[in-house]
Design a protein around this motif. Sequence first.
Motif, short mmCIF file in Angstrom:
data_model
loop_
_atom_site.label_atom_id
_atom_site.label_comp_id
_atom_site.label_asym_id
_atom_site.label_seq_id
_atom_site.Cartn_x
_atom_site.Cartn_y
_atom_site.Cartn_z
N VAL A 61 0.84 -1.21 0.00
CA VAL A 61 0.00 0.00 0.00
C VAL A 61 0.87 1.25 0.00
O VAL A 61 0.62 2.19 -0.77
CB VAL A 61 -0.96 -0.01 1.21
CG1 VAL A 61 -1.66 1.32 1.36
CG2 VAL A 61 -1.98 -1.13 1.07
N VAL A 62 1.90 1.26 0.83
CA VAL A 62 2.80 2.42 0.87
C VAL A 62 3.53 2.58 -0.45
O VAL A 62 3.71 3.70 -0.95
CB VAL A 62 3.80 2.29 2.05
CG1 VAL A 62 4.86 3.35 1.99
CG2 VAL A 62 3.06 2.35 3.37
N TRP A 63 3.91 1.47 -1.10
CA TRP A 63 4.60 1.56 -2.39
C TRP A 63 3.71 2.18 -3.45
O TRP A 63 4.14 3.04 -4.20
CB TRP A 63 5.07 0.17 -2.84
CG TRP A 63 5.91 0.24 -4.08
CD1 TRP A 63 7.26 0.38 -4.12
CD2 TRP A 63 5.46 0.20 -5.44
NE1 TRP A 63 7.68 0.44 -5.43
CE2 TRP A 63 6.60 0.33 -6.25
CE3 TRP A 63 4.22 0.08 -6.04
CZ2 TRP A 63 6.53 0.33 -7.65
CZ3 TRP A 63 4.14 0.09 -7.42
CH2 TRP A 63 5.29 0.21 -8.22
N TRP A 64 2.44 1.76 -3.51
CA TRP A 64 1.54 2.33 -4.52
C TRP A 64 1.30 3.82 -4.27
O TRP A 64 1.27 4.61 -5.21
CB TRP A 64 0.19 1.58 -4.53
CG TRP A 64 0.22 0.45 -5.50
CD1 TRP A 64 0.23 -0.87 -5.18
CD2 TRP A 64 0.27 0.52 -6.93
NE1 TRP A 64 0.30 -1.62 -6.34
CE2 TRP A 64 0.31 -0.79 -7.42
CE3 TRP A 64 0.28 1.57 -7.83
CZ2 TRP A 64 0.37 -1.08 -8.77
CZ3 TRP A 64 0.34 1.28 -9.19
CH2 TRP A 64 0.38 -0.04 -9.64
N LEU A 65 1.12 4.20 -3.03
CA LEU A 65 0.95 5.62 -2.73
C LEU A 65 2.20 6.41 -3.11
O LEU A 65 2.10 7.52 -3.68
CB LEU A 65 0.63 5.81 -1.24
CG LEU A 65 -0.73 5.31 -0.78
CD1 LEU A 65 -0.83 5.38 0.74
CD2 LEU A 65 -1.84 6.13 -1.42
N THR A 66 3.36 5.86 -2.83
CA THR A 66 4.61 6.53 -3.18
C THR A 66 4.79 6.59 -4.69
O THR A 66 5.22 7.61 -5.24
CB THR A 66 5.80 5.80 -2.54
OG1 THR A 66 5.56 5.66 -1.15
CG2 THR A 66 7.08 6.56 -2.76
N LYS B 79 11.57 5.92 -11.87
CA LYS B 79 10.49 6.20 -10.93
C LYS B 79 10.09 4.95 -10.14
O LYS B 79 9.72 5.06 -8.97
CB LYS B 79 9.30 6.79 -11.67
CG LYS B 79 9.63 8.18 -12.18
CD LYS B 79 8.52 8.80 -12.97
CE LYS B 79 8.97 10.15 -13.50
NZ LYS B 79 7.94 10.80 -14.28
N LEU B 80 10.17 3.78 -10.75
CA LEU B 80 9.92 2.53 -10.02
C LEU B 80 10.96 2.33 -8.92
O LEU B 80 10.62 1.98 -7.79
CB LEU B 80 9.94 1.34 -10.97
CG LEU B 80 8.76 1.19 -11.92
CD1 LEU B 80 9.06 0.11 -12.96
CD2 LEU B 80 7.51 0.84 -11.15
N PHE C 162 9.57 4.96 4.10
CA PHE C 162 8.28 5.33 4.70
C PHE C 162 7.71 4.18 5.53
O PHE C 162 7.15 4.40 6.60
CB PHE C 162 7.27 5.75 3.64
CG PHE C 162 7.58 7.06 2.97
CD1 PHE C 162 8.27 8.05 3.64
CD2 PHE C 162 7.17 7.30 1.68
CE1 PHE C 162 8.55 9.26 3.03
CE2 PHE C 162 7.44 8.50 1.06
CZ PHE C 162 8.14 9.49 1.72
N THR C 163 7.85 2.95 5.03
CA THR C 163 7.35 1.79 5.77
C THR C 163 8.14 1.60 7.07
O THR C 163 7.55 1.33 8.12
CB THR C 163 7.43 0.52 4.91
OG1 THR C 163 6.70 0.73 3.70
CG2 THR C 163 6.86 -0.68 5.63
#
Length: 83
Positions: free
Chosen positions: A12-17, A53-54, A64-65
């Motif tokens: 979830v944090v990866w997709w938001l980032t 960007k990936l 962030f995690t």
Amino acid sequence: MQIGSLIAVYFVVWWLTFVMVLPIGNQSHHEAGAEIVAGADPGAPLKPRLVFKLLLATVLAAGFTALLLWGISNETLHHYWNR
């Protein structure tokens, strides 16, 4: 925290980032003055640089995690939040 929960939080944090990082450094065909091919969107990015960007989203999401998990497990913050 269990490994499955950790993977779900990271996902979830990866997709938001990733969504946050996508517009960084984009320049459209129209802004660059490049030739616009018939049928193409003039607002499409000229060089999207998706691999960069990936990788940037992956590194930022890890940070962030880690920060989120530190905040969840910090005793001082628990005492502050549970007043």
